[in-house]
Design a protein around this motif. Sequence first.
Motif, PDB file in Angstrom:
ATOM      1  N   GLY A 252      -4.983  81.895   6.293  1.00 56.35           N
ATOM      2  CA  GLY A 252      -5.650  80.599   6.393  1.00 56.35           C
ATOM      3  C   GLY A 252      -4.739  79.403   6.281  1.00 56.35           C
ATOM      4  N   LEU A 253      -3.438  79.586   6.508  1.00 54.25           N
ATOM      5  CA  LEU A 253      -2.482  78.490   6.423  1.00 54.25           C
ATOM      6  C   LEU A 253      -2.285  77.887   7.807  1.00 54.25           C
ATOM      7  CD1 LEU A 253       0.226  80.187   4.146  1.00 54.25           C
ATOM      8  CD2 LEU A 253      -1.882  79.015   3.459  1.00 54.25           C
ATOM      9  N   THR A 254      -2.165  76.571   7.877  1.00 49.91           N
ATOM     10  CA  THR A 254      -1.989  75.892   9.153  1.00 49.91           C
ATOM     11  C   THR A 254      -0.683  75.116   9.167  1.00 49.91           C
ATOM     12  OG1 THR A 254      -3.283  73.995   8.341  1.00 49.91           O
ATOM     13  CG2 THR A 254      -4.465  75.692   9.564  1.00 49.91           C
ATOM     14  N   GLN A 255      -0.095  75.012  10.351  1.00 48.94           N
ATOM     15  CA  GLN A 255       1.202  74.341  10.474  1.00 48.94           C
ATOM     16  C   GLN A 255       1.062  72.851  10.169  1.00 48.94           C
ATOM     17  OE1 GLN A 255       3.275  75.022  14.181  1.00 48.94           O
ATOM     18  NE2 GLN A 255       4.650  73.283  13.834  1.00 48.94           N
ATOM     19  N   SER A 256       1.978  72.351   9.335  1.00 44.36           N
ATOM     20  CA  SER A 256       1.907  70.951   8.925  1.00 44.36           C
ATOM     21  C   SER A 256       3.201  70.187   9.145  1.00 44.36           C
ATOM     22  CB  SER A 256       1.547  70.879   7.430  1.00 44.36           C
ATOM     23  OG  SER A 256       2.554  71.499   6.635  1.00 44.36           O
ATOM     24  N   PHE A 257       4.305  70.891   9.352  1.00 47.57           N
ATOM     25  CA  PHE A 257       5.607  70.229   9.351  1.00 47.57           C
ATOM     26  C   PHE A 257       6.627  71.230   9.885  1.00 47.57           C
ATOM     27  CE2 PHE A 257       9.522  69.020   6.868  1.00 47.57           C
ATOM     28  CZ  PHE A 257       9.702  67.760   7.428  1.00 47.57           C
ATOM     29  N   GLY A 258       7.798  70.744  10.191  1.00 45.00           N
ATOM     30  CA  GLY A 258       8.843  71.649  10.620  1.00 45.00           C
ATOM     31  C   GLY A 258      10.204  71.001  10.541  1.00 45.00           C
TER      32      GLY A 258
ATOM     33  N   ARG B 284       6.603  74.817   8.595  1.00 43.43           N
ATOM     34  CA  ARG B 284       5.851  74.846   7.329  1.00 43.43           C
ATOM     35  C   ARG B 284       4.362  75.052   7.604  1.00 43.43           C
ATOM     36  NH1 ARG B 284       7.475  70.929   2.738  1.00 43.43           N
ATOM     37  NH2 ARG B 284       8.909  72.700   2.556  1.00 43.43           N
ATOM     38  N   PHE B 285       3.779  75.972   6.825  1.00 36.71           N
ATOM     39  CA  PHE B 285       2.345  76.237   6.879  1.00 36.71           C
ATOM     40  C   PHE B 285       1.757  75.977   5.502  1.00 36.71           C
ATOM     41  CE2 PHE B 285       4.211  78.497  10.350  1.00 36.71           C
ATOM     42  CZ  PHE B 285       3.276  78.438  11.370  1.00 36.71           C
ATOM     43  N   GLU B 286       0.609  75.295   5.464  1.00 35.81           N
ATOM     44  CA  GLU B 286       0.002  74.921   4.194  1.00 35.81           C
ATOM     45  C   GLU B 286      -1.473  75.290   4.181  1.00 35.81           C
ATOM     46  OE1 GLU B 286       1.898  71.230   2.191  1.00 35.81           O
ATOM     47  OE2 GLU B 286       1.670  70.675   4.309  1.00 35.81           O
TER      48      GLU B 286
END
Length: 286
Positions: A254-260, A133-135
Amino acid sequence: MSLPPAFTIAPMRADEVPILEEWAAQEGWNPGLADLAIAHAVDPDAFIALRQGGELVGGGTIFSYSAGFGFMGLFIIRADLRGGGLGAQLWHHRLNLLRRRLVPGASIGMDGVFAMAPFYEKGGFRLAHRDLRFEGVAHGVTDPAIQAYPEISFAEIETYDHRFFPVSRAAFLLRWLEQPGAHVRGLRQGDSVVGYGVARPCRSGFKLGPVFADNPASAERLIGSLLAAIPGEKVALDIPEPNGAGLELAAKFGLTQSFGCARMYHGPAPDLPLDGIFGVTSFEFG
């Protein structure tokens, strides 16, 4: 192993579904505003309840796509009852029930948290890949060649969608595209659809999914147009880790990894073109 006295597992009532949705929100899963209502409308038998007496204390879904493919999700035990084995019993009951709902040999998918992967492997699931996930905050540019649904017709989208999903899911997809507040965009090249995507409203912000495209350039145009439709909103995008071009696009926006999650399958893993999956539909329903 039998359930303790006063505990039962049975189909979930319609009035219990909002409770499951609220628990999912409390866990930080940020469900789409219409996700569970869509799933329940298409497959009400997918919702399974664990009750203590007459009170809901746990639940989960075992979604059947026309008996040809299954997906397990929304597996929750009320916080005060965790750690006593109830979750394991509910999980195995759901798996056995879903297998009976599907044709022999049909595969079952799930997106599970990484820490639980060893448990799921003991139940017969095998890791296929990770979904990440990227947010971030939505900002994009509308591409004039991108068309909104239903300029891109349902028939066109449904045909294209089947390339990226193990079976046809027309009943689910129609409700997904037409849910309140959703933005649906598609791209044609000549007379052929080469990509489509959906941004749907959630408890907080929006999630993009699915986003399917023939190539990274088409995916970039689609994602940019979807983000342009929801400027300034919190946004999440879930990408299969093997799609390196998708991960690069997330960074570009501009999205950064937050979860997976661990994408796992019971039975053969479907042969899907992961390099064209730039956003999975949902962690709960595939």
